[in-house]
Every structure is written in structure tokens, then in C-alpha cells.
Design a protein around this motif. Structure first.
Motif, short mmCIF file in Angstrom:
data_model
loop_
_atom_site.label_atom_id
_atom_site.label_comp_id
_atom_site.label_asym_id
_atom_site.label_seq_id
_atom_site.Cartn_x
_atom_site.Cartn_y
_atom_site.Cartn_z
N ASN A 62 0.83 -1.21 0.00
CA ASN A 62 0.00 0.00 0.00
C ASN A 62 0.86 1.26 0.00
O ASN A 62 0.36 2.35 0.22
CB ASN A 62 -0.91 0.01 1.24
CG ASN A 62 -2.34 -0.28 0.88
OD1 ASN A 62 -2.59 -0.92 -0.13
ND2 ASN A 62 -3.28 0.17 1.69
N MET A 90 -2.01 5.22 8.16
CA MET A 90 -1.97 3.75 8.18
C MET A 90 -2.33 3.17 6.80
O MET A 90 -1.82 2.14 6.40
CB MET A 90 -2.90 3.20 9.25
CG MET A 90 -4.37 3.17 8.88
SD MET A 90 -5.37 2.45 10.15
CE MET A 90 -5.91 3.91 10.99
N LEU A 91 -3.18 3.88 6.09
CA LEU A 91 -3.60 3.41 4.77
C LEU A 91 -2.41 3.28 3.82
O LEU A 91 -2.40 2.44 2.93
CB LEU A 91 -4.62 4.40 4.19
CG LEU A 91 -5.37 3.99 2.94
CD1 LEU A 91 -6.17 2.73 3.17
CD2 LEU A 91 -6.29 5.11 2.50
N ARG A 102 -2.53 1.05 13.19
CA ARG A 102 -3.94 0.62 13.27
C ARG A 102 -4.33 0.29 14.70
O ARG A 102 -5.44 0.59 15.15
CB ARG A 102 -4.19 -0.56 12.33
CG ARG A 102 -5.65 -0.95 12.29
CD ARG A 102 -6.06 -1.61 11.00
NE ARG A 102 -7.40 -2.13 11.15
CZ ARG A 102 -8.30 -2.18 10.18
NH1 ARG A 102 -8.03 -1.75 8.98
NH2 ARG A 102 -9.51 -2.66 10.41
N LEU A 245 -6.80 11.18 7.80
CA LEU A 245 -7.36 9.96 7.22
C LEU A 245 -8.77 9.69 7.74
O LEU A 245 -9.70 9.44 6.98
CB LEU A 245 -6.45 8.76 7.53
CG LEU A 245 -7.02 7.40 7.13
CD1 LEU A 245 -7.09 7.26 5.62
CD2 LEU A 245 -6.19 6.25 7.71
N ALA A 249 -11.55 9.75 5.21
CA ALA A 249 -12.04 8.41 4.87
C ALA A 249 -13.42 8.18 5.45
O ALA A 249 -14.26 7.50 4.87
CB ALA A 249 -11.08 7.34 5.40
N GLY A 250 -13.63 8.76 6.64
CA GLY A 250 -14.87 8.48 7.35
C GLY A 250 -16.05 9.28 6.84
O GLY A 250 -17.20 8.88 7.01
N THR A 253 -16.85 8.92 2.18
CA THR A 253 -17.34 7.59 1.81
C THR A 253 -18.78 7.38 2.29
O THR A 253 -19.62 6.88 1.54
CB THR A 253 -16.45 6.53 2.46
OG1 THR A 253 -16.23 6.92 3.81
CG2 THR A 253 -15.13 6.38 1.74
N THR A 254 -19.04 7.75 3.53
CA THR A 254 -20.36 7.48 4.09
C THR A 254 -21.40 8.42 3.48
O THR A 254 -22.54 8.01 3.20
CB THR A 254 -20.33 7.62 5.63
OG1 THR A 254 -19.18 6.92 6.11
CG2 THR A 254 -21.56 7.02 6.26
N LEU A 324 -13.28 -2.59 -7.30
CA LEU A 324 -14.27 -3.13 -6.36
C LEU A 324 -15.66 -3.04 -6.97
O LEU A 324 -16.48 -3.94 -6.82
CB LEU A 324 -14.22 -2.35 -5.05
CG LEU A 324 -12.84 -2.16 -4.40
CD1 LEU A 324 -12.95 -1.34 -3.13
CD2 LEU A 324 -12.20 -3.51 -4.10
N PHE A 352 -15.82 -2.62 1.25
CA PHE A 352 -14.95 -2.09 2.32
C PHE A 352 -13.52 -2.61 2.19
O PHE A 352 -12.75 -2.55 3.15
CB PHE A 352 -15.50 -2.47 3.70
CG PHE A 352 -16.78 -1.75 4.08
CD1 PHE A 352 -16.80 -0.37 4.23
CD2 PHE A 352 -17.95 -2.46 4.33
CE1 PHE A 352 -17.97 0.29 4.61
CE2 PHE A 352 -19.12 -1.81 4.70
CZ PHE A 352 -19.13 -0.43 4.85
N VAL A 356 -5.80 -6.98 5.46
CA VAL A 356 -5.33 -6.20 6.62
C VAL A 356 -5.80 -4.74 6.61
O VAL A 356 -5.90 -4.13 7.66
CB VAL A 356 -3.78 -6.24 6.79
CG1 VAL A 356 -3.29 -7.61 7.14
CG2 VAL A 356 -3.08 -5.70 5.56
N HIS A 357 -6.07 -4.22 5.43
CA HIS A 357 -6.53 -2.82 5.37
C HIS A 357 -8.06 -2.71 5.34
O HIS A 357 -8.59 -1.64 5.07
CB HIS A 357 -5.96 -2.11 4.14
CG HIS A 357 -4.48 -1.85 4.25
ND1 HIS A 357 -3.96 -0.78 4.94
CD2 HIS A 357 -3.42 -2.54 3.78
CE1 HIS A 357 -2.64 -0.82 4.87
NE2 HIS A 357 -2.29 -1.88 4.17
N PHE A 358 -8.74 -3.82 5.61
CA PHE A 358 -10.21 -3.78 5.60
C PHE A 358 -10.68 -2.57 6.39
O PHE A 358 -10.16 -2.26 7.47
CB PHE A 358 -10.79 -5.06 6.22
CG PHE A 358 -12.30 -5.09 6.21
CD1 PHE A 358 -12.99 -5.45 5.07
CD2 PHE A 358 -13.03 -4.72 7.34
CE1 PHE A 358 -14.38 -5.45 5.04
CE2 PHE A 358 -14.42 -4.72 7.32
CZ PHE A 358 -15.09 -5.09 6.16
N CYS A 359 -11.68 -1.90 5.85
CA CYS A 359 -12.12 -0.62 6.40
C CYS A 359 -12.33 -0.64 7.92
O CYS A 359 -13.11 -1.43 8.45
CB CYS A 359 -13.42 -0.20 5.72
SG CYS A 359 -14.07 1.34 6.37
N LEU A 360 -11.64 0.27 8.55
CA LEU A 360 -11.74 0.41 10.00
C LEU A 360 -13.14 0.87 10.41
O LEU A 360 -13.62 0.56 11.50
CB LEU A 360 -10.71 1.46 10.44
CG LEU A 360 -10.60 1.79 11.91
CD1 LEU A 360 -9.90 0.67 12.65
CD2 LEU A 360 -9.81 3.09 12.10
#
Ligand code: HEM
Length: 414
Positions: A62, A90-91, A102, A245, A249-250, A253-254, A324, A352, A356-360
């Protein structure tokens, strides 16, 4: 003779309706080598292949070097003007470094902690919907889909939700360049704007962090400040990268997910009627929106070694884009993948990410979207697109996202 496969992810028409091209990609060009770009880039269309790449974090990194390859000559000048570039979030890290970063925020997003926020999500969603209904005709992005996630994330971090206009401006700016570097359209002016943005965020967050050192509270900012204290686990710059991030990211996306949910339901009145008749379908409806109209369309990885993918030699440092949005419409994933069906059993969609990087924030996003849509359905008898406003709706500026940045609706109260 078969038509050439013209897949340009920046093309507006493609972005509006990419699904026919994805389908052709899956069947005829599952690994597609882009040409004429500053880096060697491959698009991956099948679910099986995307999942395998995202699972194998040894082969696929990544950590990208897009800026180095594209604006190399300008980077020194940028550093001279703004100082060292910020550390990756972290991404943008791998292995032990990623695990360390993470683990520092994991606690704030466990299912149990997130569940505790659910009543608050409903309260905020109800408040926002009531204001929207009073107005009658609104831009739903402005009145609901943006303010709900940003208010929740501000409360989690511990910053005043009243500053959300500022977060929105930052978020828009940060997101606008996301993913553009892969297609050779990154320029130094954009990078400069990003660096300036970071300086603004530093100016905002550092005094707040200092305040938390003196007076700890029960919030994520305090957690991060304490992590920084104990054995210098997290530097101030790392903390900033983390906050950027999570904030970006939060939110984006939502916001996109809720907007896509409304659009899909409007486009499928039978499904909307079904959901109105049985609100217990809300969780599976949101899951189906994630699959059918995925907010994040691609997830990139860089090869750490030479590998062969379906006959293509992918060399070290080449980049693959796992689509995706295509994987989630794969015939191998579910039956009739092009049918929007809110009663579908949960599928192994990749909206998502995976591995390991699956959405937090996956749990958080699901509950927020359920709260937003639940309130909208409960408090309205109907809602419809406003026809006299200009169409087509504005698409998101970043090719990573698929959704609209404005959604004018007329609401009729229940
Ligand atoms: C519908 C909403 C969301 C979607 C579609 C989404 C999608 C994704 C995807 C695809 C990834 C994987 C990136 C990769 O593999 O490199 C990811 C990672 C991440 N997401 Fe989300 N996300 C959403 C909401 C949220 C929320 C609400 C948060 C709030 C905390 C969040 C925080 C993160 C973080 C911190 C990562 C990086 C995880 C890591 O690198 O270990 N996301 N998200």
C-alpha cells in the motif's frame, strides 16, 4: 472483429455508467494493461482476482511512489517551501508499521463501541430530517448525507461539530486529488494545495492536542495524545496524518453511500415500497447498496516483486487497480448481480476492501447509513428528485468515488 477495449476511468461517460465496460473487462480483459501513462498500470476486474490481491499483503503493498514518478523535479522545491512531507497514514503503510498505527485507533471502532453510538446517530438523523422537511425542497447532501457522518466522527475524535464547514472544505480539497496520480493527472499545484491544507489542519489540531495533554477527555484525540506520550509511539505528524485519514475516509465515503442508497431506491420504486413496508430490511438494503453502487470504486496496490497475472507480467513497482465496483457485480459473486435486490443474502462484496486494510469504519458506516435512511423513510411519505434543477447531477471529482456531490430532493412529510 471485436471492438477495442477503451477503458479510461477519468472519462465522464465511463464514470457515469461503468458497468458494461466492467462486464467486458471481467469476461475478455480480466487483467487490463493501460497504455500511455507515466507508470505501468493494470486494471483488475474479477472478484476472485481482486480478493486474492487484497489478501496477499506480502506481494502487494500500500506504499506508493506516485509523486516521485510524476512530479519528481518539483518535489525538492515543494519540500523547500513546506518542509518535509507528512508521514503516510496507516492506509499508506505495510506490515508492522501498519499494524502499529492501526492498533492505536482500533479500540475506538470496535463493534461494541460503535453500537453505543447508535442512539446518537438516530437523534442526529432525526434532527437533520426535521429541518429538511421544514424546508420541503433541499439538497440532501447539504442537509443530511454530509452533516450526519461528520458530526459523528467529530464527536468520536472530540472536536466541535460546529467546525464542520471547515472539515468539509478540508475534506473536499484532500479528496479531490485522490487517485488522480495513477492516471498521470497529478500536478504540482495540486500538491501545493495539499501541503497548505495540512498546515491549516496542523494549526487547528495541534492546540487542541496540547489542551488534551493538560486536560484529558474521553475521546480519540486524548487517546492519540496519550499514545504519543507513552514511549513516543505516535509522533505529532503521525497523529495529524491519522486525523486527516479518519476525517476524510470516514466522511466522504459514508456521505456517498447514503446518497447512493437514496438514488438506487428512487431508481427502483418496487424496492423502495418493499423497504417502506418492512423497515427490518434496512441492514440488508444498505448492504445491497454497498455491493450494487459501491462508493469506493477501486483499491490500488503496488507490486513488491515480479508476478504473473493471467498471462501478464507485472513487474516490481507496477500498480494494479482492483475495481471493487466491478468485483461486486461479478457473476461469480452472486446470482443476477445487475439486479438491485434489498432482500439479497449477505454477499462477500468488497466494498470495504479486504485483508489487513479492511475498512476500520465499516461498522460505523453501516449504522450511520441505516440511521439516515431509517429517518428519511420514517418521517417522509415520499421523496422525489427535483426535476427543474440541472441534470445530470455533479459527479464526485475523484475517480475513486462513485456518487454525487449534490442531490436536490423534494420531501413530503409523513
Ligand atoms: C461507506 C463507507 C465506507 C467505505 C465504502 C469505505 C471503504 C474503505 C475501503 C475500500 C478501505 C480499504 C482501503 C485499502 O484496502 O487500501 C477502507 C479503509 C479504511 N477506512 Fe473506510 N470506508 C467507509 C467508511 C469509513 C468510516 C466511517 C471510517 C471512519 C473511521 C473509515 C476509515 C477507514 C480507515 C482508517 C481505513 C484504513 C484502514 C487500514 O489501512 O488499515 N472508513 N475503507
Amino acid at each position: 472483429m471485436s471492438q477495442p477495449f477503451l477503458f479510461n476511468p477519468l472519462d465522464e461517460a465511463t464514470r457515469r455508467n461503468p458497468y458494461a465496460l466492467y462486464a467486458r473487462g471481467r469476461s475478455e480483459f480480466p487483467v487490463f494493461a493501460h497504455e500511455g501513462l507515466p507508470l505501468r498500470l493494470f486494471s483488475i476486474f474479477r472478484h476472485e482476482d481482486c480478493q486474492a490481491i487484497l489478501r496477499d499483503d506480502q506481494t502487494w503493498s500500500n506504499v506508493f511512489r506516485i509523486e516521485e514518478t510524476q512530479v519528481q523535479s518539483d518535489l525538492a522545491a515543494l519540500d523547500a517551501e513546506f518542509g518535509e512531507p507528512p508521514p503516510p497514514s496507516m492506509l499508506g503503510t505495510d506490515g508492522a508499521e501498519h499494524a502499529r498505527l492501526r492498533s492505536l485507533v482500533n479500540k475506538a471502532f470496535t463493534p461494541r463501541i460503535v453500537q453505543r453510538l447508535e442512539p446518537r446517530m438516530h437523534e442526529i438523523a432525526d434532527e437533520l430530517i426535521h429541518v429538511a422537511i421544514e424546508k420541503g425542497t433541499v439538497d440532501l447532501v447539504e442537509t443530511l448525507t454530509y452533516p450526519l457522518p461528520v458530526t459523528i466522527i467529530a464527536e468520536i475524535i472530540g472536536v466541535p461539530a460546529g467546525d464542520r464547514a471547515r472539515f468539509k472544505a478540508w475534506s473536499d480539497e484532500a479528496v479531490s486529488v485522490l487517485g488522480t496520480g495513477f492516471f498521470g493527472s497529478l500536478d504540482v499545484e495540486r500538491l501545493k494545495r495539499q501541503r497548505r491544507l495540512l498546515e491549516q489542519m496542523r494549526g487547528y489540531f495541534v492546540p487542541l492536542a496540547e489542551e488534551r495533554k493538560r486536560t484529558p477527555k474521553d475521546d480519540l484525540l486524548t487517546g492519540l495524545v496519550q499514545a504519543e506520550h507513552e514511549g513516543s509511539q505516535l509522533t505529532q505528524d503521525e497523529m495529524l496524518s491519522m486525523l486527516v485519514l479518519i476525517l476524510v475516509a470516514g466522511n466522504e465515503t459514508t456521505t456517498t453511500l447514503i446518497g447512493n442508497a437514496v438514488l438506487e431506491l428512487l431508481g427502483h420504486p418496487d424496492q423502495l415500497a418493499r423497504l417502506r413496508a418492512d423497515p427490518s430490511l434496512l441492514p440488508s438494503a444498505i448492504e445491497e447498496v454497498l455491493r450494487f453502487s459501491s462508493p469506493v470504486q477501486f483499491d490500488p496496490r503496488r507490486a513488491t516483486r515480479t508476478v504473473e497475472l493471467r498471462g501478464h507480467k507485472v513487474e516490481r513497482d507496477d500498480v494494479v487497480l482492483c475495481w471493487l465496483g466491478s468485483a461486486n457485480r461479478d457473476e461469480a459473486l452472486c446470482e443476477q448481480p445487475h439486479r438491485f435486490d434489498i432482500r439479497r443474502d449477505r454477499t462477500a462484496h468488497l466494498a470495504f476492501g479486504f485483508g489487513v486494510h479492511f475498512c476500520l469504519g465499516a461498522n460505523l458506516a453501516r449504522l450511520e447509513a441505516q440511521a439516515a435512511l431509517g429517518s428519511l423513510l420514517q418521517h417522509t411519505r415520499s421523496f422525489e428528485r427535483v426535476d427543474d434543477l440541472p441534470l445530470p447531477l455533479p459527479l464526485h471529482p475523484s475517480p475513486v468515488f462513485r456518487g454525487v456531490t449534490s442531490l436536490p430532493l423534494r420531501l413530503t412529510p409523513a
